[in-house]
Design an enzyme around this catalytic site. Structure first.
Site, PDB file in Angstrom:
ATOM      1  N   TYR A  21      33.327  13.090 127.381  1.00  0.00           N
ATOM      2  CA  TYR A  21      34.582  12.843 126.655  1.00  0.00           C
ATOM      3  C   TYR A  21      35.378  14.137 126.539  1.00  0.00           C
ATOM      4  CZ  TYR A  21      37.637  10.330 123.424  1.00  0.00           C
ATOM      5  OH  TYR A  21      38.707   9.693 122.832  1.00  0.00           O
TER       6      TYR A  21
ATOM      7  N   TYR B  40      44.842   8.975 128.733  1.00  0.00           N
ATOM      8  CA  TYR B  40      44.046   8.882 127.504  1.00  0.00           C
ATOM      9  C   TYR B  40      44.063   7.442 127.032  1.00  0.00           C
ATOM     10  CZ  TYR B  40      42.699   9.751 122.592  1.00  0.00           C
ATOM     11  OH  TYR B  40      42.096   9.741 121.361  1.00  0.00           O
TER      12      TYR B  40
END
Lengths: 138, 389
Positions: free
Chosen positions: B293, B343
């Protein structure tokens, strides 16, 4: 200096008392009445002994700088940039997140001694800030 | 750690919308388009979907999406908390349902107008008192309103303690930007990044510069989870779910875990690593590629340590050795990641994990057997290991 549009904390049963202490000029640290463990941020129960009984101590306001960040963007109205945000290790042992004032961006250092200054907004709202330590402990 | 869930379920379909800065459509529409794309990818009609899982931050409720896509009767509808920390958590909830027979075909989704609609870091204020709002109120009155400001406090400590430089963060940004050059979906497709550009980029929350930050994106992504057995009969090569876990540790806060003993590690990610390795029976040496991440570059370096790819403080050395590049030890975020592709709160990185197992990444490393995908950093999180069948 910050104006009255500072984002105010919601005042609930678990945190309102702490801001009341700040309004009276104190940097408070919650303390478990059963096992005397200090905790911050405040919570209604002690995570160590599960007691619901607590009081608080008033911190000396002295501490050292555990970490920091200097904020440049985005710029929110009412704050002065660059804005130095710090994580203070208080003398009493708990940490506290705050702002460093009376210090240039270049002078901020890990481990530097700092001391609390109670800041007051034009609307009377008070919150603890810190500055480089001036006293003998520096 | 129970191995009950190991190999029971698989990712059978992935679906994405176009990624943009202004979708011009509702988040519900994005969610529906992504869901339909995942169903088509798998070769399963939406009427066979009987479960939906999303993020608490997602504005599209499960039944709104179900009606819109013409799903069947629902046996599972749930949302996972904590922003990007929810990402692989949604897969865990789907796998638990599929492995226990609660539901058969579950869509995990995240759809957001993350640039044109509600952006991150707009602050929270008002008269409502909840424990979550009280948590944020220890930071917001001081002007800490953005994810960058919260993460920078930990990043700065970590970098100071371990001698991590701006160039090290830059290496992560550049590695992922390089991957973006072969991925047409990527926002930065056709826009490579040099170290000079990186170092010249605007300081946002010292030590984090503009290019240490992920995108703000409009887009949706959906992942179809079904049993491993069923997935083998569908049209894509299944990405077998060998391990999937959630993890939150003592003293955990959302983004601001500043009161734990250590400030230069990620205890929740170390916990996720321990659990997912135990569940899968694998270790770091078995992982061939990753989607760690990457809301911020610093998080990638820290996770190399959390997941045991190197020792404490050695993440920077791996990055300097080019470990994250396509011919490196651990090709990472081969789609460009949240930094360079888009994102979608980590959901697009789960999609890339499935592609890596299928062998269809736009930057496909050789010989990928196991892929590690992680959820948000600095929040209650999770980890996922996908495997070739």
């Amino acid at each position: 200096m910050a104006q009255s549009f500072r984002m105010k904390p919601p005042m609930g049963e678990d945190n309102g008392w702490w801001w009341q202490q700040a309004a009276e000029g104190n940097l408070a640290i919650q303390r478990c009445k059963a096992c005397s463990t200090l905790r911050h941020p405040p919570r209604p129960m002690c995570g160590d002994c599960q007691s619901l009984e607590w009081d608080h101590v008033v911190a000396s306001g002295r501490g050292t700088l555990d970490s920091f960040t200097v904020l440049h963007h985005p710029q929110f109205p009412g704050f002065d940039y660059p804005l130095i945000i710090i994580l203070v290790k208080l003398e009493e042992g708990t940490r506290f997140t705050s702002q460093l004032i009376n210090c240039s961006e270049d002078a901020v250092e890990f481990g530097m001694p700092v001391e609390m200054v109670m800041h007051e907004d034009p609307d009377g709202f008070r919150l603890p800030m810190f500055q480089p330590a001036q006293g003998a402990h520096a | 750690m129970s191995q009950f869930l190991k190999d029971k379920a698989a990712i059978a379909g992935i679906g994405l919308t176009e990624f943009s800065k202004k979708s011009g459509v509702s988040e519900l529409s994005l969610a529906a388009q992504a869901t339909l794309a995942a169903c088509e990818d798998a070769g399963l009609p939406p009427s066979e979907i009987d479960g939906f899982v999303s993020y608490t931050l997602d504005s599209t409720d499960e039944i709104e999406l179900a009606r819109t896509v013409g799903a069947g009767d629902l046996k599972l509808f749930t949302k996972v908390n904590y922003g990007g920390g929810a990402a692989v958590g949604t897969i865990l909830h789907a796998v638990m349902a599929v492995a226990t027979g609660v539901a058969d075909n579950v869509i995990c989704y995240r759809a957001m107008n993350g640039r044109s609609g509600q952006r991150m870091g707009q602050g929270i204020s008002g008269q409502i008192v909840s424990s979550d709002l009280v948590h944020w109120s220890w930071y917001m009155p001081y002007g800490m309103l953005t994810p960058g400001s919260w993460i920078a406090m930990i990043a700065n400590k970590y970098m100071h303690h371990h001698g991590v430089t701006a160039e090290d963060l830059g290496r992560v940004a550049i590695s992922q930007r390089n991957y973006a050059q072969s991925n047409p979906r990527s926002f930065f497709h056709g826009k490579p990044l040099t170290m000079e550009d990186y170092l010249a980029s605007k300081m946002i929350a010292d030590p984090l510069r503009l290019y240490d930050f992920c995108q703000e994106t409009d887009g949706g992504c959906a992942i179809l989870v079904t049993s491993a057995e069923r997935a083998r009969d569908l049209q894509q090569k299944p990405a077998i779910i060998r391990g999937v876990v959630q993890a939150s540790t003592r003293g955990q806060e959302q983004m601001t875990s500043y009161y734990r003993d250590e400030l230069d590690s990620l205890p929740e990610m170390e916990m996720a690593a321990k659990l997912v390795y135990a569940q899968s029976g694998l270790g770091p040496d078995d992982i061939n590629a990753a989607c760690l991440y990457d809301a911020f570059t610093s998080e990638v370096i820290m996770q190399l340590e959390s997941f045991g790819f190197c020792g404490r403080g050695e993440g920077k050395d791996m990055v300097r050795d080019g470990a994250l590049d396509i011919d490196g030890r651990l090709p990472n975020n081969t789609h460009g990641g949240l930094l360079s592709e888009a994102y979608i709160h980590g959901m697009n990185s789960i999609a890339e994990g499935a592609r890596l197992v299928r062998g269809t990444s736009t930057s496909q490393p050789k010989g990928v057997e196991h892929v590690l995908v992680s959820s948000g950093v600095g929040v209650p999180t999770g980890a996922l290991i996908l495997a070739r069948d």
